[in-house]
Design a protein around this motif. Structure first.
Motif, PDB file in Angstrom:
ATOM      1  N   GLY A  91      50.975  26.760  73.017  1.00 19.53           N
ATOM      2  CA  GLY A  91      50.386  27.302  74.245  1.00 19.53           C
ATOM      3  C   GLY A  91      49.621  28.590  74.007  1.00 19.53           C
ATOM      4  N   ALA A  92      50.216  29.492  73.192  1.00 16.43           N
ATOM      5  CA  ALA A  92      49.538  30.752  72.876  1.00 16.43           C
ATOM      6  C   ALA A  92      48.240  30.490  72.122  1.00 16.43           C
ATOM      7  CB  ALA A  92      50.469  31.649  72.055  1.00 16.43           C
ATOM      8  N   GLN A  93      48.260  29.496  71.233  1.00 16.79           N
ATOM      9  CA  GLN A  93      47.054  29.198  70.463  1.00 16.79           C
ATOM     10  C   GLN A  93      45.950  28.649  71.348  1.00 16.79           C
ATOM     11  OE1 GLN A  93      46.004  25.899  67.265  1.00 16.79           O
ATOM     12  NE2 GLN A  93      47.289  27.498  66.336  1.00 16.79           N
ATOM     13  N   GLN A  94      46.308  27.805  72.323  1.00 16.87           N
ATOM     14  CA  GLN A  94      45.286  27.254  73.208  1.00 16.87           C
ATOM     15  C   GLN A  94      44.593  28.359  74.002  1.00 16.87           C
ATOM     16  OE1 GLN A  94      47.630  24.431  75.364  1.00 16.87           O
ATOM     17  NE2 GLN A  94      47.271  22.767  73.914  1.00 16.87           N
ATOM     18  N   GLU A  95      45.378  29.342  74.469  1.00 16.38           N
ATOM     19  CA  GLU A  95      44.773  30.478  75.184  1.00 16.38           C
ATOM     20  C   GLU A  95      43.870  31.287  74.257  1.00 16.38           C
ATOM     21  OE1 GLU A  95      47.870  32.727  76.910  1.00 16.38           O
ATOM     22  OE2 GLU A  95      48.531  31.152  78.290  1.00 16.38           O
ATOM     23  N   ALA A  96      44.318  31.493  72.996  1.00 16.07           N
ATOM     24  CA  ALA A  96      43.529  32.277  72.043  1.00 16.07           C
ATOM     25  C   ALA A  96      42.222  31.573  71.703  1.00 16.07           C
ATOM     26  CB  ALA A  96      44.346  32.537  70.773  1.00 16.07           C
ATOM     27  N   VAL A  97      42.250  30.229  71.593  1.00 14.21           N
ATOM     28  CA  VAL A  97      41.032  29.482  71.272  1.00 14.21           C
ATOM     29  C   VAL A  97      39.998  29.659  72.385  1.00 14.21           C
ATOM     30  CG1 VAL A  97      40.091  27.155  71.030  1.00 14.21           C
ATOM     31  CG2 VAL A  97      42.132  27.814  69.763  1.00 14.21           C
ATOM     32  N   LEU A  98      40.440  29.528  73.645  1.00 17.01           N
ATOM     33  CA  LEU A  98      39.504  29.695  74.755  1.00 17.01           C
ATOM     34  C   LEU A  98      38.938  31.105  74.780  1.00 17.01           C
ATOM     35  CD1 LEU A  98      38.147  28.428  77.175  1.00 17.01           C
ATOM     36  CD2 LEU A  98      40.120  29.066  78.566  1.00 17.01           C
ATOM     37  N   ALA A  99      39.802  32.108  74.545  1.00 21.84           N
ATOM     38  CA  ALA A  99      39.326  33.498  74.507  1.00 21.84           C
ATOM     39  C   ALA A  99      38.358  33.707  73.350  1.00 21.84           C
ATOM     40  CB  ALA A  99      40.521  34.445  74.384  1.00 21.84           C
ATOM     41  N   TYR A 100      38.619  33.071  72.210  1.00 23.18           N
ATOM     42  CA  TYR A 100      37.730  33.173  71.048  1.00 23.18           C
ATOM     43  C   TYR A 100      36.333  32.660  71.399  1.00 23.18           C
ATOM     44  CZ  TYR A 100      36.049  32.424  66.235  1.00 23.18           C
ATOM     45  OH  TYR A 100      35.330  32.435  65.081  1.00 23.18           O
ATOM     46  N   ILE A 101      36.284  31.520  72.068  1.00 19.08           N
ATOM     47  CA  ILE A 101      34.998  30.906  72.397  1.00 19.08           C
ATOM     48  C   ILE A 101      34.215  31.771  73.380  1.00 19.08           C
ATOM     49  CG2 ILE A 101      33.975  28.917  73.575  1.00 19.08           C
ATOM     50  CD1 ILE A 101      36.265  27.250  72.408  1.00 19.08           C
ATOM     51  N   LEU A 102      34.937  32.372  74.335  1.00 19.28           N
ATOM     52  CA  LEU A 102      34.270  33.170  75.375  1.00 19.28           C
ATOM     53  C   LEU A 102      33.914  34.576  74.906  1.00 19.28           C
ATOM     54  CD1 LEU A 102      36.419  32.109  78.449  1.00 19.28           C
ATOM     55  CD2 LEU A 102      34.205  31.212  77.715  1.00 19.28           C
ATOM     56  N   SER A 103      34.389  34.987  73.706  1.00 17.73           N
ATOM     57  CA  SER A 103      34.124  36.319  73.182  1.00 17.73           C
ATOM     58  C   SER A 103      32.911  36.300  72.247  1.00 17.73           C
ATOM     59  CB  SER A 103      35.349  36.855  72.433  1.00 17.73           C
ATOM     60  OG  SER A 103      36.468  36.914  73.272  1.00 17.73           O
ATOM     61  N   ASP A 104      32.246  37.442  72.178  1.00 23.11           N
ATOM     62  CA  ASP A 104      31.142  37.596  71.237  1.00 23.11           C
ATOM     63  C   ASP A 104      31.690  37.933  69.860  1.00 23.11           C
ATOM     64  OD1 ASP A 104      29.242  37.160  73.233  1.00 23.11           O
ATOM     65  OD2 ASP A 104      29.306  39.286  73.840  1.00 23.11           O
ATOM     66  N   PRO A 105      30.933  37.653  68.799  1.00 27.93           N
ATOM     67  CA  PRO A 105      31.389  38.016  67.446  1.00 27.93           C
ATOM     68  C   PRO A 105      31.711  39.506  67.369  1.00 27.93           C
ATOM     69  CG  PRO A 105      29.465  36.583  67.336  1.00 27.93           C
ATOM     70  CD  PRO A 105      29.633  36.957  68.776  1.00 27.93           C
ATOM     71  N   GLY A 106      32.798  39.820  66.701  1.00 24.69           N
ATOM     72  CA  GLY A 106      33.218  41.211  66.592  1.00 24.69           C
ATOM     73  C   GLY A 106      34.715  41.360  66.608  1.00 24.69           C
ATOM     74  N   PHE A 107      35.169  42.499  67.079  1.00 20.18           N
ATOM     75  CA  PHE A 107      36.602  42.846  67.005  1.00 20.18           C
ATOM     76  C   PHE A 107      37.472  41.861  67.777  1.00 20.18           C
ATOM     77  CE2 PHE A 107      40.186  44.924  69.102  1.00 20.18           C
ATOM     78  CZ  PHE A 107      40.912  45.297  67.976  1.00 20.18           C
ATOM     79  N   TYR A 108      37.075  41.570  69.044  1.00 25.64           N
ATOM     80  CA  TYR A 108      37.930  40.710  69.851  1.00 25.64           C
ATOM     81  C   TYR A 108      38.006  39.296  69.292  1.00 25.64           C
ATOM     82  CZ  TYR A 108      37.871  44.472  73.250  1.00 25.64           C
ATOM     83  OH  TYR A 108      38.020  45.671  73.874  1.00 25.64           O
ATOM     84  N   ARG A 109      36.864  38.792  68.847  1.00 26.11           N
ATOM     85  CA  ARG A 109      36.892  37.450  68.270  1.00 26.11           C
ATOM     86  C   ARG A 109      37.746  37.423  67.006  1.00 26.11           C
ATOM     87  NH1 ARG A 109      31.697  33.580  67.597  1.00 26.11           N
ATOM     88  NH2 ARG A 109      32.103  33.419  69.846  1.00 26.11           N
ATOM     89  N   ASP A 110      37.670  38.471  66.194  1.00 23.67           N
ATOM     90  CA  ASP A 110      38.511  38.534  64.986  1.00 23.67           C
ATOM     91  C   ASP A 110      39.983  38.592  65.368  1.00 23.67           C
ATOM     92  OD1 ASP A 110      36.211  38.519  63.500  1.00 23.67           O
ATOM     93  OD2 ASP A 110      36.176  40.683  63.150  1.00 23.67           O
ATOM     94  N   THR A 111      40.292  39.313  66.447  1.00 24.13           N
ATOM     95  CA  THR A 111      41.691  39.398  66.898  1.00 24.13           C
ATOM     96  C   THR A 111      42.205  38.021  67.316  1.00 24.13           C
ATOM     97  OG1 THR A 111      41.358  41.672  67.661  1.00 24.13           O
ATOM     98  CG2 THR A 111      43.255  40.461  68.560  1.00 24.13           C
ATOM     99  N   TYR A 112      41.374  37.286  68.078  1.00 25.44           N
ATOM    100  CA  TYR A 112      41.808  35.951  68.496  1.00 25.44           C
ATOM    101  C   TYR A 112      41.929  35.018  67.299  1.00 25.44           C
ATOM    102  CZ  TYR A 112      40.756  37.638  73.189  1.00 25.44           C
ATOM    103  OH  TYR A 112      40.741  38.352  74.345  1.00 25.44           O
ATOM    104  N   ALA A 113      41.032  35.180  66.321  1.00 23.33           N
ATOM    105  CA  ALA A 113      41.132  34.345  65.118  1.00 23.33           C
ATOM    106  C   ALA A 113      42.446  34.599  64.396  1.00 23.33           C
ATOM    107  CB  ALA A 113      39.954  34.633  64.186  1.00 23.33           C
ATOM    108  N   ALA A 114      42.886  35.883  64.368  1.00 19.70           N
ATOM    109  CA  ALA A 114      44.164  36.206  63.734  1.00 19.70           C
ATOM    110  C   ALA A 114      45.329  35.583  64.495  1.00 19.70           C
ATOM    111  CB  ALA A 114      44.329  37.724  63.642  1.00 19.70           C
ATOM    112  N   VAL A 115      45.239  35.589  65.844  1.00 25.68           N
ATOM    113  CA  VAL A 115      46.298  34.959  66.653  1.00 25.68           C
ATOM    114  C   VAL A 115      46.367  33.466  66.360  1.00 25.68           C
ATOM    115  CG1 VAL A 115      47.001  34.392  69.009  1.00 25.68           C
ATOM    116  CG2 VAL A 115      46.160  36.682  68.477  1.00 25.68           C
ATOM    117  N   ILE A 116      45.193  32.832  66.239  1.00 33.69           N
ATOM    118  CA  ILE A 116      45.166  31.391  65.945  1.00 33.69           C
ATOM    119  C   ILE A 116      45.791  31.116  64.586  1.00 33.69           C
ATOM    120  CG2 ILE A 116      43.623  29.430  65.513  1.00 33.69           C
ATOM    121  CD1 ILE A 116      41.679  30.735  67.537  1.00 33.69           C
TER     122      ILE A 116
END
Length: 426
Positions: free
Chosen positions: A61-86
């Motif tokens: 469940g946490a990964q599914q939320e992180a994937v959606l956040a990753y897609i909606l984020s621009d490249p950079g810090f937040y996307r890297d953070t979501y990639a780490a969560v995944i």
């Protein structure tokens, strides 16, 4: 006497009676010890499997939320953070599934685990396609892949996990039936041997059998209830022998099962951040309110969307955004009746179901909620001022739930396009 080991009780009686009674005591002791050991082993395996399965579901469940956040984020810090969560959740899923495979589970439960692992693999395939599209800059395609496929896969994960839990409960039920069978067989053998002894041996054996069989019947009754899905009963055995140990072990197991089932049910029907009802539970509450709507008792849906929420995340970080969501949730709960339902539908979108309220009162409640939501709040020294738009839809029970939600959604967007910070009724 109750705290003495069963072996001591049987030896004490054997000093008075013939060798026949000694044989019966040995048979009874060995059977009981085997029964206790088998049940304890089965309970431990099933409880560990249940705990690890719950952890896997949470990680997915946490990964599914992180994937959606990753897609909606621009490249950079937040996307890297979501990639780490995944990546971290992937490791957690792999570790827990590997540990489940090492458990001494029956073949049927191993097959259930294999099916669940295959469902996770399906999710990863869809996820990787979405992430690849997002990295290439095609966020529309990535969002389409996630939104279209993740709903079905999430249901599949839930169904597979529920099937696995059902297998664990069935394993406990099988254990209960085996306990009952073994107890009956042991009692018959002991009775046959004791009947051939003297009258004194018979009287003493009856007293001993009662001291053992009564608590065993209580344990069997509890396990039979477990087989029927009833986890409310406890074994009341205040004694220090093996039967007492089995009773305490069974009580601990039942407590773990109750907590695990309650946690699984709560996670399946509530939002993880705010604790509010999720979309699935909201739809259940709406369906429950349909008879009231048909009888003319007014039912209303309020759809609330925060204005400028993305700017809060961008300016102050996601921690501030999460804090703001929890504040909004608390204010919504505080502004409605106990029987009303407040839900988070995802992101910064909330819903309120008002059951049995006059139309005039609905408008008043919507205006009051909007005013309460927009009061300033402080996070780490920064003053945040929530803003929201509210769409209201009244229900007579004739249209579908989807139509009710759609009408409220249309009204909410009308409030946004009309200047935001407003209440619009469909």
């Amino acid at each position: 006497m109750a705290d003495l080991r069963i072996a001591t009780k049987i030896v004490s009686v054997s000093f008075v009676v013939t060798a026949i009674f000694t044989a019966s005591g040995v048979v009874g002791l060995l059977s009981l010890r085997h029964l206790v050991a088998a049940q304890d082993r089965e309970y431990r395996v099933n409880v560990v499997a249940l705990d690890r399965m719950t952890t896997v579901r949470s990680a997915v469940g946490a990964q599914q939320e992180a994937v959606l956040a990753y897609i909606l984020s621009d490249p950079g810090f937040y996307r890297d953070t979501y990639a780490a969560v995944i990546e971290q959740s992937d490791r957690e899923i792999d570790v827990q599934i590997a540990e489940l495979r090492r458990l001494a589970l029956p073949a049927a439960e191993h097959e259930g685990l294999r099916a669940f692992a295959a469902t996770v693999t399906m999710w990863r395939t869809a996820r990787d396609a979405a992430l690849s599209a997002a990295r290439s800059g095609d966020q529309r395609k990535a969002a389409y892949v996630v939104l279209v496929r993740s709903e079905a896969i999430a249901r599949a994960v839930k169904d597979r996990a529920n099937a696995f839990l059902a297998q664990l409960v069935e394993a406990v039920a099988d254990g209960a039936r085996q306990v009952k069978t073994n107890s009956v067989q042991t009692a018959r053998l002991m009775g046959l041997l004791l009947f051939s002894g003297a009258v004194t041996a018979l009287l003493l054996s009856v007293l001993t059998a009662r001291a053992i069989s009564r608590p065993l019947r209580e344990v069997v009754d509890v396990l039979a209830r477990v087989a029927r899905g009833d986890l409310s009963r406890r074994v009341e055995l205040d004694r220090g022998d093996e039967v007492g140990q089995m009773g305490r072990s069974l009580n601990e197991t039942l407590g773990v099962l109750r907590n695990a089932f309650e946690e699984v049910h709560h996670r399946a029907s509530h939002d993880g951040l705010t604790g509010l009802a999720n979309r699935a539970l909201l739809r259940e509450r709406i369906a429950r309110a349909r008879p009231n709507a048909v009888r003319g008792l007014h039912v209303a849906m309020l759809l609330i969307d925060l204005d400028g929420f993305k700017q809060v995340n961008d300016a102050h970080g996601h921690a501030a955004g999460d804090y703001l969501l929890t504040v909004v949730a608390e204010r919504l709960k505080a502004g409605v009746r106990a029987d009303d339902t407040v839900a988070r539908l995802g992101g910064d979108e909330f819903a309120v179901l008002l059951d049995g309220m006059d139309h005039a009162d609905v408008d008043a409640v919507a205006e009051r909620l909007l005013a309460d939501l927009q009061a300033p709040t402080e996070f780490n020294g920064t003053v945040l001022v929530p803003r929201a738009s509210v769409g209201v839809s009244l229900w007579d029970g004739e249209v579908s739930i989807d139509a009710l939600m759609h009408d409220a959604d249309v009204a909410m967007y009308a409030a946004k396009t009309g200047g935001k910070g407003r209440v619009v009724r469909a």
